[in-house]
Design a protein around this motif. Structure first.
Motif: not given
Ligand code: HEM
Length: 460
Positions: A203-232
């Protein structure tokens, strides 16, 4: 070289002649350029329109098209010259196979939150078609029906819990329902308690995609976690540590070979797995909008409960009219001509999806919510483009439309047929300067119960 006689400070004859010749030459060059390039496009008089785009959101392109009296205009965005366009003709130009790349065409904030580097979206030509075939194979009708069944099963379980709650926020609940369903379907089952976390990340990735600033940073931060899960998941599937279910999307992505015959690097395979899961979860937005449309047009409820064709038409009208992806960008891979005008290689074009779907040249009563239009008129691949246009196999049109329609259909069957609920007073406004848009209250429902069950008394 002195061009002016310093004693008189008056131009000499030679200077005047030279100036006249230079003027003529410059005028000639301008005329020649104009003849070569064609008539100039209307231009927005502003040094840079990025701030206006962020302020006006979905309405940015349409407003300027109206003011300039043209469905295409020039402007500057993020310091770069850009051409904005809307309407069916522009979509035909934009989706001409092989004409535009998505590389360098998305703001990095959106690219990193959504498709990401190395993904199918960033490929062109044969490499793109090959990778795209992987996605199109994953959305074949049997697989989509299986995903629909998984979604139904999860909705049923959730609906039992909703019936015990006083109120629910539909948008948040459906995000979790889809997360559970799509992960199980993909062969990436979630541990107990994990679904909520993953749903929040998607949800955070999608919600942050159209934003500049904190909403976008949150999405990117949470994305890093999901990427680690997907790589595993990819690494474990390949090593056999945790085998992917045979025939599952996880197996297809993990063992996919690109045109060069090699498996995708683990990081890219993980990105593509997320490109299947995350946008499927994003259908929660369309389902929230469908619930809102149903609330505004209750006359459709009974018909939707029993008629699949009506549900499809209703879902299509929701996709046409409610705001999701505002626009897509492309950079020209080669010089091209359109409407008698030539454009250079590298030209950055932004196509207004939102405005094209509401273009009065293509749609009668364009602003009215009239699902019945989809029962009688077939849209074409360029006037109805909520998820891009053209042919998904040869261009960048979204491969996920069958999934989107399947989940919307099943959700509408629940909302209109198998469930009863009330829509309490709340702020249902949809701000068009917020991208992606969502009803402010995110669709609160109260007194959710199975159809046929009596309404519950509101708690004291
Ligand atoms: C929730 C509703 C969805 C919306 C509004 C949406 C919208 C879009 C848009 C606008 C594009 C870009 C088209 C272009 O660049 O020309 C796109 C591309 C893409 N979408 Fe979706 N999408 C949705 C659901 C899905 C689903 C369910 C999937 C799962 C398969 C998916 C996977 C993709 C992929 C892989 C691409 C890149 C395609 C390419 O570049 O060739 N999307 N989507």
């Amino acid at each position: 070289m002195a061009l002016v006689d310093p004693r008189s400070a008056r131009p000499t004859r030679a200077v005047l002649l030279g100036a006249a010749a230079a003027g003529l030459a410059a005028g000639g060059v301008a005329l020649w350029r104009r003849a070569r390039r064609g008539p100039p496009l209307p231009r927005e008089r502003s040094l840079d329109s990025t701030a206006a785009l962020l302020r006006e959101g979905y309405l940015f392109i349409g407003r300027r098209c109206r003011t300039l009296g043209s469905d295409v205009f020039r402007t500057r965005l993020m310091g770069r010259p850009a051409i904005c366009a809307q309407g069916e003709a522009a979509a035909r130009m934009f989706y001409e196979p092989g004409l535009f790349t998505r590389r360098g065409a998305l703001p990095p904030t959106a690219l990193l939150s959504l498709q990401d580097l190395g993904s199918v979206n960033q490929l062109d030509g044969a490499a793109h078609r090959w990778r795209k075939a992987l996605f199109l194979d994953l959305v074949g009708s049997d697989r989509v029906a299986a995903l629909g069944a998984a979604f139904d099963a999860e909705w049923r379980v959730a609906a039992e819990a909703w019936a015990r709650a006083h109120r629910i926020v539909l948008f948040d609940e459906v995000r979790e329902v889809i997360t559970r369903a799509v992960c199980a379907w993909a062969g990436a089952p979630l541990a107990p308690g994990e679904a909520r976390r993953r749903a929040r990340e998607f949800g955070a990735m999608i919600d942050g995609a159209g934003a500049v600033g904190p909403r976008n940073w949150r999405g990117l931060l949470l994305r890093a976690r999901t990427e680690r899960w997907a790589r595993r998941l990819i690494a474990d599937a390949r090593s056999g540590r945790r085998r992917a279910p045979p025939g599952s999307p996880l197996e297809a992505v993990a063992f996919h070979r690109d045109l060069d015959g090699r498996r995708l690097p683990v990081a890219i395979a993980a990105v593509e797995l997320l490109n299947l899961l995350r946008p499927t979860v994003a259908v929660d937005r369309y389902i929230a909008f469908a619930a809102l449309a149903l609330h505004r047009h209750p006359g459709w409820r009974e018909r939707l409960a029993r008629d699949g064709a009506a549900r499809t038409a209703f879902a299509q009208e929701v996709r046409r009219l409610y705001p999701f992806f505002p626009a897509v960008g492309g950079r020209a891979l080669q010089p091209f001509a359109w409407r008698g005008r030539r454009f250079r290689r590298g030209t950055w074009v932004i196509l207004d999806l939102f405005g094209t779907n509401r273009d009065p040249k293509s749609w009668r009563e364009a602003e009215a919510f009239r699902p019945e239009r989809f029962l009688t008129d077939e849209p074409n691949a360029h006037n109805f483009i909520p998820q891009g246009g053209g042919d998904p196999a040869t261009g960048h049109r979204c491969p996920g439309e069958p999934i989107t329609l399947e989940l919307m259909d099943r959700a509408l069957a629940w909302l209109a047929g198998e469930m009863r609920y009330e829509v309490p007073a709340q702020d249902l406004s949809v701000r068009l300067d917020r991208m992606p848009a969502i009803p402010a209250s995110r669709m609160v429902l109260s007194g959710v119960r199975p159809a046929g069950a009596p309404a519950r008394a509101a708690p004291a």
